[in-house]
Design an enzyme around this catalytic site. Sequence first.
Site, short mmCIF file in Angstrom:
data_model
loop_
_atom_site.label_atom_id
_atom_site.label_comp_id
_atom_site.label_asym_id
_atom_site.label_seq_id
_atom_site.Cartn_x
_atom_site.Cartn_y
_atom_site.Cartn_z
N HIS A 61 0.88 -1.18 0.00
CA HIS A 61 0.00 0.00 0.00
C HIS A 61 0.92 1.22 0.00
CE1 HIS A 61 -2.41 -2.81 2.60
NE2 HIS A 61 -3.48 -2.20 2.12
N ASP A 97 2.28 1.99 3.61
CA ASP A 97 3.29 1.20 4.33
C ASP A 97 4.68 1.33 3.73
OD1 ASP A 97 0.87 -0.97 3.55
OD2 ASP A 97 2.62 -1.04 2.27
N GLU A 145 -11.54 -6.55 -3.20
CA GLU A 145 -11.35 -7.56 -2.14
C GLU A 145 -12.53 -7.53 -1.18
OE1 GLU A 145 -7.39 -7.68 -0.45
OE2 GLU A 145 -8.17 -8.42 1.46
N GLU A 204 -9.92 -13.50 0.40
CA GLU A 204 -9.08 -13.76 1.58
C GLU A 204 -9.78 -14.71 2.54
OE1 GLU A 204 -6.99 -10.44 3.24
OE2 GLU A 204 -7.45 -11.05 5.27
N ASP A 249 -5.62 -13.93 -0.94
CA ASP A 249 -4.86 -13.60 0.26
C ASP A 249 -4.99 -14.82 1.17
OD1 ASP A 249 -4.24 -11.13 -0.73
OD2 ASP A 249 -5.33 -9.97 0.78
N ASP A 296 -5.46 -12.53 10.68
CA ASP A 296 -4.37 -12.53 9.69
C ASP A 296 -3.21 -13.43 10.08
OD1 ASP A 296 -5.55 -10.76 7.84
OD2 ASP A 296 -4.89 -9.02 8.97
C1 XLS Z 1 -7.69 -6.06 5.29
C2 XLS Z 1 -7.34 -6.40 3.92
C3 XLS Z 1 -6.18 -5.61 3.36
C4 XLS Z 1 -6.16 -5.72 1.87
C5 XLS Z 1 -5.36 -4.69 1.18
O1 XLS Z 1 -8.38 -6.80 5.99
O2 XLS Z 1 -7.12 -7.76 3.85
O3 XLS Z 1 -4.98 -6.01 3.94
O4 XLS Z 1 -5.70 -6.97 1.46
O5 XLS Z 1 -5.78 -3.40 1.49
NI NI Z 2 -6.30 -8.84 2.25
NI NI Z 3 -7.81 -8.90 5.72
#
Ligand code: XLS
Ligand code: NI
Ligand code: NI
Length: 435
Positions: free
Chosen positions: A101, A104, A232, A268, A296, A309
């Site tokens: 991003h 970061d 996403e 994800e 993801d 995560d």
């Molecule tokens: C947050 C998201 C983020 C996206 C990218 O929960 O997974 O990390 O993948 O902004």
């Molecule tokens: Ni993500």
């Molecule tokens: Ni996430």
Amino acid sequence: MTSGFFDAVAPATFEGPDSTNPMAFRHYNPDEMVMGKRMEDHLRFAVAYWHSFAWEGGDPFGDQTFIRPWHPQDDMGRAKMKADVAFEMFERLGAPYFCWHDADVRPEGANLSESIDRLNEITDYFAEKMEGAKVGCLWGTANMFSHRRWMSGASTNPDPDVFAYAAATVKSCMDATQKLGGENYVLWGGREGYETLLNTDMGRELDHMGAFLNMVVEYKHKIGFKGQILVEPKPQEPSKHQYDYDAATCIGFLRKYGLENEVKLNLEQGHAILAGHSFEHEIAVATSEGMLGSIDMNRNDYQSGWDTDQFPNNVPEVALCYYHILKAGGLGLGGTNFDAKLRRQSLDAEDLIAAHVGGMDICARGLKAAAAMIEDGGLEDALSERYAGWDGAEAQAMLKSDLASISERVLGGGIEPQPRSGRQEILENYVSRFV
Ligand code: XLS
Ligand code: NI
Ligand code: NI
């Protein structure tokens, strides 16, 4: 000269399934052929810059636990030191991709123009490092959820100035992604949703989000970006409700705003769980519509109710995900991004490497199991058999028929359906043989 950050950690190499070395790959062997394709080219692993290098170990009850040489992250010199360490890790892992991003990789500037200058400077620095290195950019994205300006949304903000700021921000991130040869551009709308319907005009916000995404697609074509545009899904967190709730909701949204041939999904595991689905379900929804873009591959804790995560560690789950991916023809331009972070007690450089080695190994093992199931064909045979009735001409004709004629056929022909076993346990036992 290296930064020295990983000096005490041995480089990760493939040692085979019998290895007891915690820092070695037991299954991830990039050149090994799986269904006629190199394992690395199937999995297309990516390291997430934000969790691995920018996240400081805070949680809602406590702040920073990681003390890194590039902290505090408010200085361009230290942003470059962070990049040095990041690229060393990509190389040590043999990770073919990374994702980032804007927020970061560079410190926020005093205004947008300074923030963009900094983004350009740091991504030029990345580009230099990428020359001669094997790592590529899987995707770039804009962080439009952390800074207070985004608290009521980015493209869905009631203030048109924030919409404009978001447009300029995304443009700068798409430019940088293209410069780095990125293969995808992702939009995750953590604040595109609401805290209360009392202050929210949902229909208007969705129209704004649709218009915004159409501008993203228009800009992609304008600059000749060859990558995929991905959204996403995530149902909530940080907002009470997010519009990109899950794969099915996103697909409906994309169709409504005429984007179904232009935008795909970045799915994800943790977000699937928050939406009350399995990851396998989300992948199956996307592949059944030809809209899987990338994944993801980080997991949620099943009890916490947060997006924790964590690195993947469940081979049977991962295997079924890759089963659907392989069945659909693979990840294409997408990849397997570890949008995963260490636990906040995992302080050491060694923990960071071990987490990725373990995650990559679990995915490799899952991929091999998935490929073995595909090659064996047992699940596919079971499906063909279960739906065999539909292969007949009469059944096919019925789909183009009408209720009255079907009714006549049922009553006239005395059709009396005979229930048959779904054979679920037999199929579960079958899968257990491979995982
Ligand atoms: C947050 C998201 C983020 C996206 C990218 O929960 O997974 O990390 O993948 O902004
Ligand atoms: Ni993500
Ligand atoms: Ni996430």
